[in-house]
Design an enzyme around this catalytic site. Structure first.
Site, short mmCIF file in Angstrom:
data_model
loop_
_atom_site.label_atom_id
_atom_site.label_comp_id
_atom_site.label_asym_id
_atom_site.label_seq_id
_atom_site.Cartn_x
_atom_site.Cartn_y
_atom_site.Cartn_z
N CYS A 1 6.99 -2.32 -9.12
CA CYS A 1 7.42 -1.45 -10.20
C CYS A 1 8.90 -1.10 -10.07
CB CYS A 1 6.63 -0.15 -10.16
SG CYS A 1 4.87 -0.40 -10.18
N ARG B 1 12.04 -8.07 -9.89
CA ARG B 1 11.13 -7.50 -8.90
C ARG B 1 9.67 -7.88 -9.19
NH1 ARG B 1 13.26 -2.69 -6.34
NH2 ARG B 1 11.15 -1.89 -6.28
N TRP C 1 3.98 -2.90 -12.22
CA TRP C 1 3.23 -3.99 -11.57
C TRP C 1 1.86 -3.40 -11.30
CZ3 TRP C 1 1.04 -5.02 -6.68
CH2 TRP C 1 0.83 -6.38 -6.39
N ASN D 1 6.61 4.95 -9.06
CA ASN D 1 6.33 3.79 -8.19
C ASN D 1 5.53 4.31 -7.01
OD1 ASN D 1 7.98 2.35 -9.86
ND2 ASN D 1 9.62 2.04 -8.38
N GLY D 2 4.61 3.51 -6.50
CA GLY D 2 3.82 3.94 -5.35
C GLY D 2 2.37 4.16 -5.75
N GLU E 1 7.16 -22.36 5.84
CA GLU E 1 8.02 -21.82 4.79
C GLU E 1 8.10 -22.79 3.61
OE1 GLU E 1 9.10 -19.08 4.03
OE2 GLU E 1 10.79 -19.42 2.71
N LYS F 1 7.06 -21.80 -0.19
CA LYS F 1 7.96 -21.95 -1.35
C LYS F 1 7.26 -22.74 -2.44
CE LYS F 1 10.23 -19.47 -0.79
NZ LYS F 1 10.53 -18.63 0.32
N GLU G 1 4.23 -20.72 -4.11
CA GLU G 1 4.50 -19.52 -4.89
C GLU G 1 5.21 -19.80 -6.21
OE1 GLU G 1 7.06 -16.51 -3.18
OE2 GLU G 1 8.19 -18.02 -2.08
N HIS H 1 -7.72 -31.07 14.12
CA HIS H 1 -8.76 -30.07 14.40
C HIS H 1 -9.41 -29.54 13.12
CE1 HIS H 1 -7.64 -30.19 18.59
NE2 HIS H 1 -6.38 -30.19 18.18
N LYS I 1 9.19 -8.87 -6.03
CA LYS I 1 10.26 -9.12 -5.07
C LYS I 1 10.14 -8.23 -3.85
CE LYS I 1 13.99 -11.00 -3.53
NZ LYS I 1 13.76 -12.29 -2.88
C1 F6R Z 1 8.50 -15.36 -0.38
C2 F6R Z 1 8.98 -13.99 -0.24
C3 F6R Z 1 8.09 -13.00 0.40
C4 F6R Z 1 8.91 -11.98 1.20
C5 F6R Z 1 8.00 -10.87 1.73
C6 F6R Z 1 8.76 -9.90 2.61
O1 F6R Z 1 9.45 -16.18 -0.96
O2 F6R Z 1 10.06 -13.67 -0.65
O3 F6R Z 1 7.12 -13.60 1.19
O4 F6R Z 1 9.54 -12.65 2.25
O5 F6R Z 1 7.43 -10.17 0.66
O6 F6R Z 1 9.81 -9.32 1.92
P1 F6R Z 1 11.01 -8.63 2.67
O7 F6R Z 1 11.76 -9.69 3.39
O8 F6R Z 1 11.83 -7.99 1.59
O9 F6R Z 1 10.42 -7.63 3.61
#
Ligand code: F6R
Length: 613
Positions: free
Chosen positions: A2, A27, A79, A105-106, A486, A490, A493, A509, A608
């Protein structure tokens, strides 16, 4: 997650609020709304979907003069947590009188009990949200002083909040408060802007005040008065944002993600600049400027984070063990906080978080502090809660990361972790010669990354072969194992292809059962220790009909021959090699997602900054 924007000044509040919401779109959200004061009344517009839908709705429903005359308002991108992303559940929510509007928010954890109590008193609720309950509670507490009403209501709630409140009866102020969810107040010239994220403020002012937990502020166009929830004044400094409005624009790229991938040479140069010491073969990190003796007494490094930041920690684990010769562990932050970890003053806890607001990572920091550990943060967002609460740490200086999929933050996290390990190592057993070799390799990272980015067109061509796949498996060993994790994250997502990362040795395994003719395997097989074993695993996959895309080191023809197709990355020190390798996978994921027409910067269901557990 949010987003909140609030404005009080002389300008056209609705337009400013909409622009602010657009800045927060990255976000992740699913509905939006705003409330302004007009003619002594609170007027609300809301829409499910994007900010563009809200803008259209307000243009349709509101008279033109409201756009030009209203100069106070609050707005929100939601959100969904409590109830689906419908118009009725969107914020702002009103109290029973319709005179008070709230964005939040929250999560209000005791909202059910509060709602039942208010319903017994005759309150009627329109939405399924916890926020509407708080709006009614504030209305119930209002005896003519909105500040006091908010204080009284917040004393009754359990949970987390970042809020902004507007009352038609007191049009000269917005009340804002926080507990566990960030609020920044931008101090302009005759105007004040409230936001949950500084990117909504940069167009107005560089002067900001970060609220701390349990702060509550009376925000007027020309003043900001901050108190605690017991009405005791508190002093918060005005800080300089140091952010450039242009950095938060796409700058000619189709997507923020592509822009941020391309920004990596510069972002990494910023993360590294002035931090390497080529005389001592070490690094100079102001945030780690504790005495060498204190550093040498630390017996264990524990890194905590989530998602991509967790993966950076996994690379860091190899670096701390190899360069510093110290026990190193990485923990998913949520697991760490609830596991009652065994910690003491000789444990060095590093909280890794791009946003510095991730709820689980923040809670892990608090747990580590509680247990007396030596805690530091590795954040990108200056002034973020984790950075402030740890009190010491190293910033990434990667610039704003807007795309939900983290790219430049990851590579900068790895670069800084390498420098931290180098510093810790030089205080222990690491020789000056080896330290120098690592320092030089770190210094070359921007150039190595630029060479990978030059191959973007080639990677886009390769991506065409993966557009129709519904599954993909990424494999690697040693420090390339987190790179594989990673790469898979990527791809999944942003392209919605089911992608898994495995340690190459783990395939046998279980996962190898999934391989059939043509199954894509993306093998991170750079020329680093363990490569030959990975090549052996690749042969096992090929024998079962899998199609192999390799990430190989330039000039390593033997490895390239094991692949159906490959991307070459420059040769370098094996720990540093993780950075160019991951950039190749970022570009691969981007191009696959683009060819699949996905919403790259705001993938479905994602946010985000994850400020709820
Ligand atoms: C994936 C991504 C998320 C963040 C995770 C932690 O591309 O961006 O997996 O890495 O939500 O976020 P931060 O680094 O802001 O604590």
């Amino acid at each position: 997650m949010c987003g909140i924007v609030g404005y009080i000044g002389k300008a056209e509040a609705p337009n400013i609020l909409i622009k602010g919401l657009r800045r927060l779109e990255y976000r992740g959200y699913d509905s939006a709304g705003m409330a302004v004061l007009d003619g002594g009344r609170v007027e609300v517009a809301k829409a499910a979907g994007k900010v563009a839908a809200l803008t259209e709705k307000a243009r349709e429903e509101w008279p033109e003069e409201r756009f030009s005359k209203a100069s106070v308002g609050i707005a929100h991108t939601r959100w969904a947590t409590h109830g689906p992303p419908t118009e009725v559940n969107a914020h702002p929510h009103l109290d029973q009188s319709g005179q008070i509007a709230l964005v939040h928010n929250g999560i209000i954890e005791n909202y059910r009990a509060l709602r039942a109590r208010l319903e017994a008193k005759g309150h009627q609720f329109l939405s399924e949200t916890d926020t509407e309950v708080l709006a009614h509670l504030i209305g119930e507490c209002d005896k003519g002083d909105i500040f006091q009403a908010v204080c009284d209501a917040l004393h009754k709630v359990e949970g987390t909040f970042g809020i902004a409140v507007l009352s038609a009866r007191e049009p000269d102020r917005i009340i804002t408060a926080r507990r566990g969810s960030p609020i920044v107040v931008g101090v302009g010239d005759g105007e004040t802007i409230i936001a949950s994220d500084a990117s909504a403020i940069i167009a107005h002012t560089q002067r900001v005040i970060y609220l701390d937990d349990n702060d509550i502020a009376i925000v007027k166009s020309d003043s900001v008065e901050i108190r605690d929830l017991n009405n005791v004044p508190v002093n918060r400094e005005i800080a300089e944002l140091g952010l450039d409005a242009e950095a938060a624009e796409k700058g000619g790229y189709d997507h923020f993600m592509l822009k941020e991938i391309h920004e990596q040479p510069e972002a990494l140069a910023n993360a590294i600049r002035g931090r390497l010491d080529f005389n001592l073969g070490s690094s100079v990190l102001a945030g780690m400027s504790t005495s060498p003796r204190e550093l040498s007494e630390l017996t264990r490094v524990v890194m905590v984070g989530c998602g991509t930041s967790l993966h950076a920690g996994l690379v860091g684990e190899y670096a701390f063990e190899e360069l510093a010769g110290v026990n190193a562990e990485v923990e998913q932050a949520a697991e760490f906080r609830y596991r009652n970890p065994i910690l003491g003053c000789k444990d060095f806890v590093i909280a890794i978080s791009q946003s510095g607001e991730t709820a689980d990572t923040l809670a892990a920091v608090r747990e580590a502090h509680q247990k007396g550990a030596f805690v530091m943060s590795l954040c990108n967002v200056v002034g973020s809660t984790i950075a402030r609460e740890t009190g010491r740490g190293v910033y990434l200086h990667a610039g704003p990361e807007i795309s939900v999929a983290s790219t430049k933050a990851f590579t900068s996290q790895v670069a800084v972790l390498l420098m931290m390990a180098l510093k810790l190592g030089r205080g222990r057993r690491l020789s000056r010669e080896y330290g120098l070799e690592v320092a030089q390799a770190i210094a070359s990272i921007p150039e190595l990354v630029a060479k990978v980015i030059e191959q973007s067109d080639h990677i886009a061509e390769l991506a065409k072969n993966y557009v129709k796949d519904e599954h993909a498996y990424f494999i690697g060993r040693g420090p390339m194992y987190p790179v594989a994790l990673e790469g898979a994250l990527k791809l999944k997502e942003i392209s919605y292809i089911h992608a898994e990362g495995y340690h190459a040795a783990e395939l046998k395994h279980g996962p190898i059962a999934l391989l059939t003719e043509g199954t894509p395997i993306i093998a991170v097989a750079c020329d680093v220790p363990g490569k030959d074993k990975t090549l052996g695993n690749i042969e096992e996959c090929r024998a079962r009909g899998a199609r192999i895309l390799g990430i190989v080191t330039e000039g390593d023809d033997a490895a390239a021959e094991c692949m159906d197709e490959f991307i070459q990355v420059p040769a370098t020190h094996h720990l540093v090699a993780t950075v160019p390798a991951v950039v190749a996978l970022q570009l691969f994921a981007y191009h696959v997602a683009r060819l699949r027409d996905c919403e790259i910067d705001q993938p479905r269901n994602l946010a985000k900054s994850v400020t709820v557990e």
